[in-house]
Scaffold this motif. Sequence first.
Motif, PDB file in Angstrom:
ATOM      1  N   CYS A   1       0.852  -1.175   0.000  1.00 32.44           N
ATOM      2  CA  CYS A   1       0.000   0.000   0.000  1.00 32.44           C
ATOM      3  C   CYS A   1       0.895   1.234   0.000  1.00 32.44           C
ATOM      4  O   CYS A   1       2.088   1.156   0.242  1.00 32.44           O
ATOM      5  CB  CYS A   1      -0.935   0.015   1.197  1.00 32.44           C
ATOM      6  SG  CYS A   1      -0.080   0.109   2.763  1.00 32.44           S
TER       7      CYS A   1
ATOM      8  N   CYS B   1      -0.957  -5.473   8.028  1.00 29.06           N
ATOM      9  CA  CYS B   1      -0.601  -4.937   6.708  1.00 29.06           C
ATOM     10  C   CYS B   1      -0.498  -6.046   5.671  1.00 29.06           C
ATOM     11  O   CYS B   1      -1.498  -6.624   5.273  1.00 29.06           O
ATOM     12  CB  CYS B   1       0.690  -4.128   6.806  1.00 29.06           C
ATOM     13  SG  CYS B   1       1.168  -3.356   5.244  1.00 29.06           S
TER      14      CYS B   1
ATOM     15  N   HIS C   1      -0.745   3.979   9.612  1.00 31.86           N
ATOM     16  CA  HIS C   1      -0.569   2.631   9.090  1.00 31.86           C
ATOM     17  C   HIS C   1       0.655   1.996   9.751  1.00 31.86           C
ATOM     18  O   HIS C   1       1.765   2.503   9.624  1.00 31.86           O
ATOM     19  CB  HIS C   1      -0.378   2.689   7.575  1.00 31.86           C
ATOM     20  CG  HIS C   1      -0.180   1.343   6.940  1.00 31.86           C
ATOM     21  ND1 HIS C   1      -1.227   0.547   6.565  1.00 31.86           N
ATOM     22  CD2 HIS C   1       0.940   0.661   6.630  1.00 31.86           C
ATOM     23  CE1 HIS C   1      -0.754  -0.572   6.042  1.00 31.86           C
ATOM     24  NE2 HIS C   1       0.560  -0.526   6.077  1.00 31.86           N
TER      25      HIS C   1
ATOM     26  N   THR D   1     -12.084   2.091  12.583  1.00 25.70           N
ATOM     27  CA  THR D   1     -10.941   2.902  12.174  1.00 25.70           C
ATOM     28  C   THR D   1     -10.391   3.653  13.381  1.00 25.70           C
ATOM     29  O   THR D   1     -11.132   4.350  14.077  1.00 25.70           O
ATOM     30  CB  THR D   1     -11.336   3.899  11.069  1.00 25.70           C
ATOM     31  OG1 THR D   1     -11.776   3.176   9.923  1.00 25.70           O
ATOM     32  CG2 THR D   1     -10.141   4.765  10.674  1.00 25.70           C
TER      33      THR D   1
ATOM     34  N   MET E   1      -6.222  -3.508   0.504  1.00 27.77           N
ATOM     35  CA  MET E   1      -7.629  -3.840   0.753  1.00 27.77           C
ATOM     36  C   MET E   1      -8.400  -3.867  -0.562  1.00 27.77           C
ATOM     37  O   MET E   1      -8.183  -3.031  -1.445  1.00 27.77           O
ATOM     38  CB  MET E   1      -8.270  -2.823   1.695  1.00 27.77           C
ATOM     39  CG  MET E   1      -7.708  -2.816   3.086  1.00 27.77           C
ATOM     40  SD  MET E   1      -8.640  -1.710   4.194  1.00 27.77           S
ATOM     41  CE  MET E   1     -10.075  -2.730   4.520  1.00 27.77           C
TER      42      MET E   1
ATOM     43  N   ALA F   1      -8.607  -0.583  11.110  1.00 36.75           N
ATOM     44  CA  ALA F   1      -7.952   0.265  10.116  1.00 36.75           C
ATOM     45  C   ALA F   1      -7.333   1.487  10.775  1.00 36.75           C
ATOM     46  O   ALA F   1      -7.745   1.906  11.861  1.00 36.75           O
ATOM     47  CB  ALA F   1      -8.964   0.702   9.058  1.00 36.75           C
TER      48      ALA F   1
ATOM     49  N   VAL G   1     -12.553   0.765   3.189  1.00 39.61           N
ATOM     50  CA  VAL G   1     -12.928   0.435   4.565  1.00 39.61           C
ATOM     51  C   VAL G   1     -14.451   0.442   4.694  1.00 39.61           C
ATOM     52  O   VAL G   1     -15.046  -0.444   5.321  1.00 39.61           O
ATOM     53  CB  VAL G   1     -12.288   1.405   5.564  1.00 39.61           C
ATOM     54  CG1 VAL G   1     -12.813   1.155   6.980  1.00 39.61           C
ATOM     55  CG2 VAL G   1     -10.766   1.269   5.548  1.00 39.61           C
TER      56      VAL G   1
ATOM     57  N   HIS H   1      -4.476  -2.612  10.207  1.00 39.39           N
ATOM     58  CA  HIS H   1      -3.947  -1.685   9.190  1.00 39.39           C
ATOM     59  C   HIS H   1      -3.619  -2.452   7.900  1.00 39.39           C
ATOM     60  O   HIS H   1      -2.469  -2.605   7.514  1.00 39.39           O
ATOM     61  CB  HIS H   1      -2.748  -0.859   9.690  1.00 39.39           C
ATOM     62  CG  HIS H   1      -1.765  -1.561  10.573  1.00 39.39           C
ATOM     63  ND1 HIS H   1      -0.793  -2.406  10.102  1.00 39.39           N
ATOM     64  CD2 HIS H   1      -1.578  -1.502  11.916  1.00 39.39           C
ATOM     65  CE1 HIS H   1      -0.058  -2.840  11.088  1.00 39.39           C
ATOM     66  NE2 HIS H   1      -0.510  -2.308  12.219  1.00 39.39           N
TER      67      HIS H   1
ATOM     68  N   ASP I   1      -4.742   5.885   7.495  1.00 39.40           N
ATOM     69  CA  ASP I   1      -4.067   5.863   6.201  1.00 39.40           C
ATOM     70  C   ASP I   1      -4.661   4.870   5.207  1.00 39.40           C
ATOM     71  O   ASP I   1      -4.292   4.891   4.036  1.00 39.40           O
ATOM     72  CB  ASP I   1      -2.579   5.526   6.387  1.00 39.40           C
ATOM     73  CG  ASP I   1      -1.848   6.608   7.157  1.00 39.40           C
ATOM     74  OD1 ASP I   1      -2.113   7.790   6.899  1.00 39.40           O
ATOM     75  OD2 ASP I   1      -1.028   6.271   8.028  1.00 39.40           O
ATOM     76  N   GLU I   2      -5.558   3.983   5.650  1.00 37.94           N
ATOM     77  CA  GLU I   2      -6.184   3.080   4.699  1.00 37.94           C
ATOM     78  C   GLU I   2      -7.229   3.829   3.875  1.00 37.94           C
ATOM     79  O   GLU I   2      -7.804   4.822   4.345  1.00 37.94           O
ATOM     80  CB  GLU I   2      -6.821   1.890   5.425  1.00 37.94           C
ATOM     81  CG  GLU I   2      -5.853   0.767   5.718  1.00 37.94           C
ATOM     82  CD  GLU I   2      -4.890   1.104   6.832  1.00 37.94           C
ATOM     83  OE1 GLU I   2      -3.700   1.341   6.544  1.00 37.94           O
ATOM     84  OE2 GLU I   2      -5.316   1.148   7.991  1.00 37.94           O
TER      85      GLU I   2
ATOM     86  N   LYS J   1      -3.585  -8.974   4.130  1.00 37.66           N
ATOM     87  CA  LYS J   1      -4.013  -9.414   2.799  1.00 37.66           C
ATOM     88  C   LYS J   1      -3.967 -10.932   2.699  1.00 37.66           C
ATOM     89  O   LYS J   1      -4.908 -11.553   2.182  1.00 37.66           O
ATOM     90  CB  LYS J   1      -3.112  -8.783   1.739  1.00 37.66           C
ATOM     91  CG  LYS J   1      -3.462  -9.173   0.296  1.00 37.66           C
ATOM     92  CD  LYS J   1      -4.742  -8.504  -0.175  1.00 37.66           C
ATOM     93  CE  LYS J   1      -4.953  -8.727  -1.674  1.00 37.66           C
ATOM     94  NZ  LYS J   1      -6.133  -8.007  -2.180  1.00 37.66           N
TER      95      LYS J   1
ATOM     96  N   GLY K   1      -3.060  -4.111   4.223  1.00 33.80           N
ATOM     97  CA  GLY K   1      -2.462  -3.731   2.954  1.00 33.80           C
ATOM     98  C   GLY K   1      -3.311  -4.235   1.797  1.00 33.80           C
ATOM     99  O   GLY K   1      -3.915  -5.298   1.872  1.00 33.80           O
TER     100      GLY K   1
END
Length: 248
Positions: A3, A138, A214, A208, A165, A181, A190, A161, A184-185, A142, A163
């Motif tokens: 990300c 992160c 992040h 969040t 998404m 989250a 989100v 947080h 920064d996402e 994923k 990565g």
Amino acid sequence: MTCEACRTIPPVISQGYEPKGEYSIIAGLNTYKTGNLNSTTAIIDIYDIFGISPQTIQGADLLAARLNTLVLVPDFFKGKGAQHDWLPMDTAEKETAMMGFFREYAQFEPNVGVLKNAVVGFKVAFPAVETWGVFGLCWGGKVTALSSGEGTPFAASGQVHPGRMDKADAEKITIPHIVLASKDEPADVVQQYTEIICHNEKGGVVETYENMWHGWMGARADLDGDESVKEYCRGYEQLAAFFEQHLR
């Protein structure tokens, strides 16, 4: 890469923490194990792109103690991990190094296969465990999302947080899933996760942490700042409460 935030925010090195667990080779992976080795529940903790870090290990210890459960942190990168001085990726050399590492060690789909194979070995190594959970930071988030669909070996899963998404990942999740989250996402993705996993019968949670960056619960955790420590601990407490509810 995972990300945009991963490309720009360097990790924090936390000094002085004494891990509560130990490392051993399990299922072909050097794995940090902590907590109750005879627990009937276990959680696999998938680190971020930097691999093993003091902050991640401390989080695993916190989670294990809070739940009196077994927590495993397998080393997918075989001792490598992205290098701290590659960030920010503001030169061609840094970009090349990071992308080369990602291609060799950190591609998502191959590591989903590594995770699934590892679970088979973990079940042999810890026969008392009846129910397995997984979460990732992160990059690991994923991998976790991609491992939470039809036929998953896990009873519950989560991303912190996250990565890369993707709404498509959320649509395939078939188990209770939590997303923590940072600011920064991408807010739109989100929100898509919220609409998908929080409005079904599986038991989804999305929150969040508006003041956190992040990486605040992984290698970028600032364990010297009052607010960041508070939110780091709150995040692991929230994970613990989620897994306590769903790993039965």
